[in-house]
Scaffold this motif. Structure first.
Motif, PDB file in Angstrom:
ATOM      1  N   ILE A 157      -5.358  13.582  -4.730  1.00 36.90           N
ATOM      2  CA  ILE A 157      -4.142  12.857  -5.110  1.00 36.90           C
ATOM      3  C   ILE A 157      -3.819  13.177  -6.563  1.00 36.90           C
ATOM      4  O   ILE A 157      -4.680  13.604  -7.330  1.00 36.90           O
ATOM      5  CB  ILE A 157      -4.275  11.328  -4.928  1.00 36.90           C
ATOM      6  N   THR A 158      -2.584  12.969  -6.937  1.00 34.90           N
ATOM      7  CA  THR A 158      -2.186  13.187  -8.325  1.00 34.90           C
ATOM      8  C   THR A 158      -2.537  11.965  -9.168  1.00 34.90           C
ATOM      9  O   THR A 158      -2.675  10.847  -8.649  1.00 34.90           O
ATOM     10  CB  THR A 158      -0.678  13.424  -8.437  1.00 34.90           C
ATOM     11  N   VAL A 159      -2.645  12.182 -10.466  1.00 34.74           N
ATOM     12  CA  VAL A 159      -2.863  11.060 -11.388  1.00 34.74           C
ATOM     13  C   VAL A 159      -1.682  10.099 -11.328  1.00 34.74           C
ATOM     14  O   VAL A 159      -1.850   8.880 -11.392  1.00 34.74           O
ATOM     15  CB  VAL A 159      -3.085  11.584 -12.823  1.00 34.74           C
ATOM     16  N   THR A 160      -0.480  10.644 -11.166  1.00 32.81           N
ATOM     17  CA  THR A 160       0.712   9.794 -11.042  1.00 32.81           C
ATOM     18  C   THR A 160       0.574   8.827  -9.879  1.00 32.81           C
ATOM     19  O   THR A 160       0.812   7.613 -10.026  1.00 32.81           O
ATOM     20  CB  THR A 160       1.966  10.661 -10.852  1.00 32.81           C
ATOM     21  N   ALA A 161       0.194   9.338  -8.715  1.00 25.33           N
ATOM     22  CA  ALA A 161       0.025   8.472  -7.542  1.00 25.33           C
ATOM     23  C   ALA A 161      -1.082   7.455  -7.765  1.00 25.33           C
ATOM     24  O   ALA A 161      -0.958   6.279  -7.373  1.00 25.33           O
ATOM     25  CB  ALA A 161      -0.269   9.313  -6.303  1.00 25.33           C
ATOM     26  N   ALA A 162      -2.169   7.882  -8.412  1.00 26.00           N
ATOM     27  CA  ALA A 162      -3.309   6.988  -8.642  1.00 26.00           C
ATOM     28  C   ALA A 162      -2.932   5.824  -9.550  1.00 26.00           C
ATOM     29  O   ALA A 162      -3.252   4.663  -9.262  1.00 26.00           O
ATOM     30  CB  ALA A 162      -4.473   7.773  -9.249  1.00 26.00           C
ATOM     31  N   VAL A 163      -2.250   6.123 -10.660  1.00 29.79           N
ATOM     32  CA  VAL A 163      -1.887   5.058 -11.601  1.00 29.79           C
ATOM     33  C   VAL A 163      -0.819   4.149 -11.004  1.00 29.79           C
ATOM     34  O   VAL A 163      -0.884   2.924 -11.136  1.00 29.79           O
ATOM     35  CB  VAL A 163      -1.401   5.665 -12.936  1.00 29.79           C
ATOM     36  N   HIS A 164       0.164   4.738 -10.340  1.00 32.60           N
ATOM     37  CA  HIS A 164       1.221   3.928  -9.725  1.00 32.60           C
ATOM     38  C   HIS A 164       0.621   2.978  -8.684  1.00 32.60           C
ATOM     39  O   HIS A 164       0.971   1.790  -8.640  1.00 32.60           O
ATOM     40  CB  HIS A 164       2.265   4.845  -9.082  1.00 32.60           C
ATOM     41  N   ALA A 165      -0.295   3.479  -7.863  1.00 39.15           N
ATOM     42  CA  ALA A 165      -0.939   2.626  -6.855  1.00 39.15           C
ATOM     43  C   ALA A 165      -1.714   1.491  -7.516  1.00 39.15           C
ATOM     44  O   ALA A 165      -1.710   0.351  -7.025  1.00 39.15           O
ATOM     45  CB  ALA A 165      -1.860   3.459  -5.971  1.00 39.15           C
ATOM     46  N   ALA A 166      -2.378   1.786  -8.618  1.00 38.59           N
ATOM     47  CA  ALA A 166      -3.123   0.741  -9.332  1.00 38.59           C
ATOM     48  C   ALA A 166      -2.179  -0.336  -9.846  1.00 38.59           C
ATOM     49  O   ALA A 166      -2.516  -1.534  -9.836  1.00 38.59           O
ATOM     50  CB  ALA A 166      -3.910   1.355 -10.489  1.00 38.59           C
ATOM     51  N   TYR A 167      -0.989   0.065 -10.275  1.00 36.26           N
ATOM     52  CA  TYR A 167      -0.009  -0.926 -10.734  1.00 36.26           C
ATOM     53  C   TYR A 167       0.446  -1.818  -9.574  1.00 36.26           C
ATOM     54  O   TYR A 167       0.577  -3.037  -9.731  1.00 36.26           O
ATOM     55  CB  TYR A 167       1.198  -0.237 -11.361  1.00 36.26           C
ATOM     56  N   VAL A 168       0.678  -1.214  -8.411  1.00 38.24           N
ATOM     57  CA  VAL A 168       1.099  -2.012  -7.250  1.00 38.24           C
ATOM     58  C   VAL A 168       0.029  -3.044  -6.900  1.00 38.24           C
ATOM     59  O   VAL A 168       0.327  -4.231  -6.666  1.00 38.24           O
ATOM     60  CB  VAL A 168       1.385  -1.110  -6.030  1.00 38.24           C
ATOM     61  N   VAL A 169      -1.232  -2.624  -6.875  1.00 37.69           N
ATOM     62  CA  VAL A 169      -2.325  -3.548  -6.562  1.00 37.69           C
ATOM     63  C   VAL A 169      -2.428  -4.627  -7.639  1.00 37.69           C
ATOM     64  O   VAL A 169      -2.673  -5.808  -7.330  1.00 37.69           O
ATOM     65  CB  VAL A 169      -3.661  -2.773  -6.432  1.00 37.69           C
ATOM     66  N   ALA A 170      -2.222  -4.256  -8.898  1.00 42.10           N
ATOM     67  CA  ALA A 170      -2.313  -5.224  -9.998  1.00 42.10           C
ATOM     68  C   ALA A 170      -1.240  -6.292  -9.885  1.00 42.10           C
ATOM     69  O   ALA A 170      -1.529  -7.497 -10.035  1.00 42.10           O
ATOM     70  CB  ALA A 170      -2.212  -4.502 -11.337  1.00 42.10           C
ATOM     71  N   ILE A 171       0.008  -5.892  -9.628  1.00 39.91           N
ATOM     72  CA  ILE A 171       1.047  -6.921  -9.560  1.00 39.91           C
ATOM     73  C   ILE A 171       0.941  -7.731  -8.266  1.00 39.91           C
ATOM     74  O   ILE A 171       1.356  -8.894  -8.222  1.00 39.91           O
ATOM     75  CB  ILE A 171       2.466  -6.341  -9.739  1.00 39.91           C
ATOM     76  N   ALA A 172       0.379  -7.142  -7.217  1.00 40.28           N
ATOM     77  CA  ALA A 172       0.143  -7.919  -5.994  1.00 40.28           C
ATOM     78  C   ALA A 172      -0.866  -9.031  -6.268  1.00 40.28           C
ATOM     79  O   ALA A 172      -0.734 -10.155  -5.766  1.00 40.28           O
ATOM     80  CB  ALA A 172      -0.349  -7.007  -4.874  1.00 40.28           C
ATOM     81  N   LYS A 173      -1.855  -8.706  -7.088  1.00 43.28           N
ATOM     82  CA  LYS A 173      -2.875  -9.701  -7.448  1.00 43.28           C
ATOM     83  C   LYS A 173      -2.277 -10.825  -8.286  1.00 43.28           C
ATOM     84  O   LYS A 173      -2.677 -11.982  -8.172  1.00 43.28           O
ATOM     85  CB  LYS A 173      -4.007  -9.026  -8.212  1.00 43.28           C
ATOM     86  N   ASP A 184       4.974  -1.562   2.936  1.00 48.39           N
ATOM     87  CA  ASP A 184       4.657  -2.925   3.378  1.00 48.39           C
ATOM     88  C   ASP A 184       3.320  -3.372   2.800  1.00 48.39           C
ATOM     89  O   ASP A 184       2.381  -2.588   2.643  1.00 48.39           O
ATOM     90  CB  ASP A 184       4.608  -2.990   4.905  1.00 48.39           C
ATOM     91  N   LEU A 185       3.240  -4.641   2.485  1.00 49.45           N
ATOM     92  CA  LEU A 185       2.030  -5.260   1.953  1.00 49.45           C
ATOM     93  C   LEU A 185       1.579  -6.384   2.875  1.00 49.45           C
ATOM     94  O   LEU A 185       2.394  -6.969   3.592  1.00 49.45           O
ATOM     95  CB  LEU A 185       2.301  -5.805   0.549  1.00 49.45           C
ATOM     96  N   PRO A 186       0.289  -6.709   2.857  1.00 50.60           N
ATOM     97  CA  PRO A 186      -0.760  -6.117   2.028  1.00 50.60           C
ATOM     98  C   PRO A 186      -1.161  -4.721   2.517  1.00 50.60           C
ATOM     99  O   PRO A 186      -1.017  -4.387   3.684  1.00 50.60           O
ATOM    100  CB  PRO A 186      -1.919  -7.101   2.172  1.00 50.60           C
ATOM    101  N   ALA A 187      -1.659  -3.917   1.576  1.00 49.73           N
ATOM    102  CA  ALA A 187      -2.154  -2.573   1.878  1.00 49.73           C
ATOM    103  C   ALA A 187      -3.283  -2.265   0.912  1.00 49.73           C
ATOM    104  O   ALA A 187      -3.322  -2.793  -0.201  1.00 49.73           O
ATOM    105  CB  ALA A 187      -1.034  -1.544   1.737  1.00 49.73           C
ATOM    106  N   SER A 188      -4.198  -1.410   1.332  1.00 51.16           N
ATOM    107  CA  SER A 188      -5.326  -1.061   0.468  1.00 51.16           C
ATOM    108  C   SER A 188      -4.864  -0.134  -0.650  1.00 51.16           C
ATOM    109  O   SER A 188      -3.811   0.505  -0.555  1.00 51.16           O
ATOM    110  CB  SER A 188      -6.418  -0.364   1.283  1.00 51.16           C
TER     111      SER A 188
END
Length: 443
Positions: free
Chosen positions: A246-262, A308-312
């Motif tokens: 995966i790209t770093v862009t995808a990795a960081v963006h996904a981490a942001y999605v999980v963070a704001i979901a929390k 769609d959420l929730p997602a891993s």
């Protein structure tokens, strides 16, 4: 939408959809917030030079940039861009108003004290050896800012001694559709696809988002909170992303999605994350439009994304990887649809009914990649870039989350307004993103 000479010294062209969108949003915020314009870009450089009195050279390089890239001195008249060839008096007036030697102690203090700008402006801060650039988003985009720094520092290192204005309008940036040879109107089918893409996105927003008073409280200060990863951590994360495909862009963006979901506002739409990612389109343009010679231009586009959420974390990261890697690469039709989508976006933000809808409270994501692809660390002649930061003024709309690497360090910058969000919460989101990346990729 081509540049047209309307008098001996004046050139004009209509704005395109994305430029128009930024003009409309800037005008809305300026009318409500004492002239402050939403999404005015900000960037600072920590500069090392060998000259004790570098200000005259910095000023000359700014003048040279206007000659090489006259778009830097454009203004807006309604929905038209305007450039005027300066005589000696007009040039000096422009330099006085747009090249400022500031007594501020550092860039952060400066940005809290500056007044709204009429044109792109460069500040030199002798006390901190910093340069600060502020420019309207309808003048250039985030990648353009980095390319601008390269052009500017190149001019500083290799000055043109005798600059005579008059022929520079031939270098005014055309709109992207003109560069690619697309018809301004396009086919009916493509226009319908672009409009449908916008309407689908507009129907889905806002999605999940953090707690924010946006729309329910007056605007406060525009702030840009930064978190810089250690070099070794950055290297490990980049290697892990390559190993996982995966790209770093995808990795960081996904981490942001999980963070704001929390940390989501329970009143937001918890079942879906909806955004519009930012795509630099210069890689798809021919020379010289894909280079720093046209840094001062708006050659990018937002593109809708939802999941769609929730997602891993990994489901989100893989989905984002495909989105970033396939949306425009080898997709000529999507490039042509871009203009129609942007025109629909611009038109919608002039509709009072659309403006009355709730605003998304998550941040727009902008990945600028490896900054050294655009701006060097060393320009010779004793000119070195020690630090780099980029952000925007968030006045009354969505926050922005920038990330990029510079000097082998991953840097996260969250641009927000403290009238709507607490600085402590923003710091928490950034630290949460860091924690998620380490846990998911390095644990």
């Amino acid at each position: 939408m081509v540049w047209t000479k309307v008098s001996d010294k004046r050139w004009e062209r209509p704005v395109d959809g994305i430029e128009g969108y930024f003009i409309v949003t800037a005008n809305i915020s300026a009318g409500l917030c004492d002239g402050r314009e939403h999404y005015t870009l900000f960037s600072k450089l920590k500069l090392e030079t060998v000259s004790a009195d570098v200000a005259p050279a910095l000023k000359h390089a700014w003048k040279q940039i206007r000659y090489e890239q006259p778009q830097i001195a454009t203004t807006v008249d309604g929905m038209k861009k305007v450039y005027e060839v300066p005589d000696e008096e007009a040039l000096e007036e422009w330099l006085v108003s747009t090249f400022v030697v500031s007594t501020a102690p550092d860039a952060e203090e400066l940005c809290q004290a500056v007044k709204p700008i009429k044109q792109a402006t460069l500040y030199y801060l002798p006390k901190s050896s910093e340069l600060v650039f502020r420019g309207h988003h309808h003048t250039l985009d985030g990648t353009g800012v980095l390319l601008f720094w390269h052009s500017y520092l190149s001019a500083l290192a290799s000055p043109i001694k005798d600059i005579k204005f008059g022929d520079e309008p031939v270098r005014l940036a055309p709109i992207m559709e003109e560069v690619l040879g697309y018809s301004e109107q396009g086919t009916q089918a493509l226009a319908e696809k672009g409009t449908a893409l916008f309407l689908s996105w507009a129907a889905d927003v806002p999605g999940i988002g953090p707690v924010s008073k946006l729309g329910a409280a007056p605007a406060g200060r525009c702030l840009n909170t930064e978190l810089v990863f250690p070099t070794k951590t950055t290297e490990a994360l980049v290697a892990a992303c390559k190993d996982r495909g995966i790209t770093v862009t995808a990795a960081v963006h996904a981490a942001y999605v999980v963070a704001i979901a929390k940390h989501a506002d329970p009143k937001s739409k918890l079942s879906q994350y909806v955004t519009a990612g930012q795509f630099n389109l210069r890689p798809y343009l021919p020379e010289p439009y894909n280079s720093s010679k046209h840094a001062v231009s708006v050659y990018y586009t937002p593109l809708p994304y939802k999941i769609d959420l929730p997602a891993s974390y990994w489901d989100i990261a893989k989905s984002l990887h495909v989105y970033y890697q396939t949306s425009y690469k080898g997709n000529a039709e999507e490039l042509e649809i871009k203009g129609h989508f942007a025109r629909a976006l611009c038109g919608a933000f002039q509709n009072p009914e659309i403006l009355a809808n709730p605003i998304s409270k998550d941040a727009l994501i902008s990945s600028l990649g490896i900054a050294e692809r655009y701006v060097k660390r060393d320009y010779g002649s004793g000119i070195k870039v020690e630090d780099l930061k980029i952000g925007v003024d968030v006045v009354i709309g969505m926050s922005m989350f920038f990330f990029y690497t510079f000097r082998d360090q991953l840097r996260l910058v969250y641009s927000f307004n403290d009238g709507f969000e607490e600085a402590e919460n923003i710091q928490m989101y950034l630290e949460e993103v860091q924690t998620i990346l380490i846990e998911e990729l390095l644990a």
